[in-house]
Each structure stands twice: as structure tokens, then as C-alpha cells.
Write a protein that holds these residues in place. Structure first.
Motif, short mmCIF file in Angstrom:
data_model
loop_
_atom_site.label_atom_id
_atom_site.label_comp_id
_atom_site.label_asym_id
_atom_site.label_seq_id
_atom_site.Cartn_x
_atom_site.Cartn_y
_atom_site.Cartn_z
N ARG A 238 -16.74 -23.65 -23.15
CA ARG A 238 -16.76 -22.23 -22.81
C ARG A 238 -17.93 -21.85 -21.91
O ARG A 238 -18.00 -20.72 -21.44
N ARG A 239 -18.86 -22.76 -21.70
CA ARG A 239 -20.00 -22.46 -20.86
C ARG A 239 -19.62 -22.53 -19.39
O ARG A 239 -18.81 -23.37 -18.98
N PRO A 240 -20.21 -21.65 -18.53
CA PRO A 240 -19.84 -21.63 -17.10
C PRO A 240 -20.01 -22.97 -16.41
O PRO A 240 -19.23 -23.31 -15.53
N VAL A 241 -21.03 -23.74 -16.81
CA VAL A 241 -21.26 -25.02 -16.15
C VAL A 241 -20.09 -25.98 -16.33
O VAL A 241 -19.86 -26.87 -15.50
N LEU A 246 -13.63 -26.99 -14.87
CA LEU A 246 -12.43 -27.15 -15.68
C LEU A 246 -11.30 -26.28 -15.14
O LEU A 246 -10.16 -26.76 -14.98
N LEU A 247 -11.59 -25.02 -14.87
CA LEU A 247 -10.57 -24.11 -14.34
C LEU A 247 -10.04 -24.61 -13.00
O LEU A 247 -8.83 -24.66 -12.78
N VAL A 367 -17.69 -34.52 -22.88
CA VAL A 367 -17.12 -33.39 -22.14
C VAL A 367 -16.28 -33.88 -20.98
O VAL A 367 -15.19 -33.36 -20.71
N GLN A 368 -16.75 -34.89 -20.26
CA GLN A 368 -15.98 -35.43 -19.14
C GLN A 368 -14.62 -35.94 -19.60
O GLN A 368 -13.59 -35.68 -18.95
N ALA A 418 -19.15 -14.15 -14.70
CA ALA A 418 -19.24 -15.24 -15.68
C ALA A 418 -19.04 -16.61 -15.04
O ALA A 418 -19.61 -17.61 -15.48
N PHE A 419 -18.23 -16.65 -13.97
CA PHE A 419 -17.99 -17.92 -13.29
C PHE A 419 -19.00 -18.18 -12.19
O PHE A 419 -19.24 -19.32 -11.80
#
Length: 428
Positions: A238-241, A246-247, A367-368, A418-419
Motif C-alpha cells: 500500500r505504500r507509494p514506493v 505495481l499499478l 515484495v518483488q 498519493a502516487f
């Protein structure tokens, strides 16, 4: 024992490729011969695996369609995609606990086993056995996808985009070699008294086995990554980084797969033959893989955020071209499919570069893998949705839906605070 080397803003330790002591993942700064050997091995493994997968999925689709009817022809592709997602997710956890060489070797070993199982399914005309083999192949492919991050870790942050894009470029070999080996392998199987379509699966087994042998020779360059096992994935995603790449990568996968899988049907519905299908698909594959090093250079020079924005823009332009010229099989459609492939590549390389540079060691590996699992899982959604959209409104509706997704994602990434927030983790 340790000699600090200052590269940009990040401190690296140069003894044996060991990770830095400051809690962040520094690049593995090793001697050029060892790094070159590692890069060649990673590239070769990805090229071999892509060669085997290209032939296996195509052949399995033909086998199932012939034995069980066209209605079942999408099952092998779905099994491959789901296996890839599962393999990427699981490989992240394995990497975090036992290191990259073991994780890669395990993936390629599973792929080799999958090729044997799929071959047995083809010989016995068993749908369940064949699909089980393709699923195992997909799991191995999911692990192989993480090779690009391992390549990135061999270089300092300012060169990681180029490093990972070089491994992605290995997909070009598979895209060209895999389909071209299907016919010769089928003829050879016929000469040996085997079902013709089992031949390409033998090639897949040889390719996966060769990748496994090569992966075993990778130098040991692992640092301590045990802390990654304690990461709460849902919180980190959920973090922007992480959310930003991801998006972009999920949207790129959705748009690319949806338009790509419907293009051959669009061409055939307008009375063009397989030669036209091959020409247009070749243009798409060139866009997907051949220019990956250029995408890496863009990511290193301008940053991952600019790269994924350019990729989403290319996807929007690709779908607009497909909408404007859906039947221009010699001009507009090949150009649209090339842009579709390259837009995907920009998002894939740009997003991967962000994930390889902007996360600390205790989060990066798992995460990757999780991101890759979500991205490949999106392929299954795109494939199923594209068929329904095509039935409802044809190729133009599929392109409109894809273009709308790309534009919305671009707007979110550039306009929503946020992005746009910068959340880079610095080492040292």
C-alpha cells in the motif's frame, strides 16, 4: 576486510559481493569477470526458459484443441499464467530464506519436471497430465522472471535499469527461437514414432534442463536476507514506493494481454491468413523484448517514474491507433501492436527498476515476488475479459477498454498526490 566504495549516494561494500551493513540492500559490487559471468548466465537461463515456454504453450493449445475441442483450448494458457504467478510469489519467499542460486535452480528443476510431465501427457493424450506439466512449467517460469532483479543487484543503483533490461531482452531469443523450433521438433517426433506434437515438449525439456545446469554455476553472491521473512506484504504493497510500479505494471499487463490475444481473431475475421497473423504478432514481440536495453537506459537516465509514464502513454497511443485502423493489417495494426509491446516493456522495465532501487533489503525480495505474482495473475483476468468484450463489441471495444485503463492509470500516477509522493529509501 571491507573497503567502502562511494558510488553516487549509496555506500557499497566490496568484499566478496557482501551486502552493506546499514540495513539497506547495496548493490553487489564484485569484480567485472564474476559479474559478467553472472549476467551471461542469467541471460542464458531466461533465453532458454522463454524458448521452451513459447513452444510448450503453443503446442499444448493445439493438442488440447485437437483432442478436446476448441472450447478447451485456453486451458493450457491459463495454467501457464497461473503457474507463473504462483512461481513468482513462492520464489520471493524462497529467495528471502535460502538465496538466489538455490531459488533459481529450484525453479528450473520444477520446469524440467513439468516438461517431462507435459510430454507424458502428450504421448498418453491425457488432458490432466498435460495441464499439470504446463502448470509446473509456469511455476519455473515465475522463478525465472525474478532473474532481472538478481541482475540489478549486481550493479550500483544508477545502472540497475540497464542491468535488469538486459535480462528482459533475453525474451527476444525465446520469442524468435521457440515458435521456429515447433515444426522441426514435430517432424523429428514423427520419425521416432511418437505423436508429432510431443516433439516440441522434448525441446522444452532440453531447454529447461540446460537452464537448470547453467543456474547451478551461478557464483555465490548472496547477502543476509533473513529479515525479509518478517515483512507484512499487505502493508508494504500500500505504500507509494510499491503501489506506483505495481499499478503501472498491472495496467500494462491488462492492456497488452487483452489487445494482443484478440488480434489474431480480428485478423482472421477479416479473411487474412496465418502469414498476416505471424507478421503482426512478430511486430508485437519485437516491441515487447527487442528494445528492452533502451528502456533500461531511459530508466537509468530519467528515472522509473518517467519510464512508466512513457509506457502508459505508448499504450494509450497503441490502442488509439488500433481503434482508428482496426483492419489496416499492413500499416496501422502492426504499428499499434509494436507500440503495445513497447509500452508494456517501458512499464515493465520502469516499474522493475523502481522496485530494485527504492526498497530496503528487509522488504525487497518478497515484495518483488508478490508484485510479479499480481502482474501475471492480471493476465488471466485480461484473457477472460477480452473474449467477452470482443463478443460484445468487437476489436474496437477491446481497444477502447484498454486505452481507457492506460489513460486512467497515467492520470492517477501524474495527478494524484498519493502516487506522486516520493518515498525513496536511501542507504548509508
Amino acid at each position: 576486510m571491507f573497503r567502502p566504495v562511494r558510488t553516487g549516494r549509496t555506500t557499497h561494500e566490496s568484499f566478496g559481493g557482501v551486502e552493506a551493513r546499514f540495513g539497506c540492500l547495496a548493490s553487489v559490487t564484485m569484480g567485472n569477470p564474476v559479474r559478467t559471468r553472472s549476467m551471461v548466465t542469467l541471460f542464458a537461463c531466461v533465453a532458454l526458459m522463454n524458448t521452451g515456454m513459447a513452444g510448450a504453450t503453443t503446442t499444448a493449445t493445439l493438442i488440447v484443441a485437437k483432442a478436446n475441442g476448441p472450447g478447451w483450448s485456453g486451458v493450457p494458457s491459463t495454467a501457464s499464467v497461473l503457474g507463473t504467478a504462483l512461481g513468482a510469489f513462492a520464489s520471493g519467499f524462497v529467495l528471502a530464506r535460502v538465496g538466489r542460486r538455490f531459488a533459481l535452480s529450484l525453479g528450473y528443476a520444477l520446469a524440467s519436471l513439468g516438461a517431462v510431465v507435459a510430454f507424458a501427457g502428450a504421448v498418453m493424450s491425457s488432458l490432466v497430465t498435460l495441464v499439470a506439466g504446463i502448470l509446473l512449467l509456469g511455476i519455473g517460469q515465475g522463478g525465472a522472471q525474478l532473474s532481472r532483479y538478481l541482475a540489478a543487484d549486481l550493479y550500483p543503483p544508477e545502472r540497475r535499469g540497464f542491468a535488469l533490461s538486459t535480462v528482459v531482452w533475453g525474451g527476444t531469443v525465446g520469442a524468435l527461437a521457440g515458435p521456429s523450433l515447433i515444426a522441426p521438433a514435430a517432424r523429428m517426433a514423427g520419425w521416432l514414432g511418437l505423436p508429432a506434437l510431443s516433439g516440441p515438449l522434448v525441446v522444452t525439456g532440453v531447454a529447461a534442463g540446460a537452464a537448470w545446469v547453467a543456474s547451478v554455476t551461478l557464483p555465490r553472491v548472496d547477502g543476509a536476507t533473513q529479515a525479509a521473512a518478517q515483512v507484512e506484504i499487505r502493508t508494504v504493497l500500500r505504500r507509494p514506493v510499491v503501489l506506483r510500479p505495481l499499478l503501472a505494471m498491472i495496467v500494462a499487463q491488462l492492456v497488452m494481454v487483452a489487445v494482443m490475444v484478440m488480434t489474431p481473431l480480428q485478423i482472421q475475421d477479416h479473411d487474412h491468413g496465418l502469414d498476416v497473423v505471424g507478421w503482426v504478432v512478430s511486430a508485437h514481440m519485437i516491441g515487447m523484448f527487442a528494445l528492452a536495453p533502451l528502456s533500461g537506459r531511459i530508466a537509468d537516465r530519467f528515472g522509473g517514474r518517467v519510464t512508466i509514464a512513457a509506457g502508459l502513454g505508448a499504450l494509450a497511443l497503441a490502442t488509439a491507433t488500433a481503434i482508428a485502423a482496426p483492419t489496416a493489417h499492413t500499416t496501422g495494426l502492426p504499428f499499434a501492436l509494436f507500440l503495445l509491446g513497447y509500452g508494456w516493456n517501458l512499464c515493465f522495465v520502469g516499474g522493475s527498476s523502481l522496485l530494485s532501487r527504492d526498497l530496503p533489503v528487509d522488504e525487497r525480495v518478497k515484495v518483488q515476488g508478490s508484485v510479479d505474482a499480481l502482474v501475471w495473475g492480471a493476465s488471466a483476468i485480461a484473457s477472460l475479459s477480452a473474449g467477452q468484450l470482443y463478443v460484445g463489441g468487437g476489436f474496437v471495444l477491446v481497444s477502447v477498454a484498454g486505452g481507457t485503463l492506460a489513460v486512467l492509470a497515467l492520470a492517477l500516477l501524474t495527478c494524484v498526490p498519493a502516487f506522486r509522493e516520493v518515498e525513496r529509501v536511501e542507504c548509508g
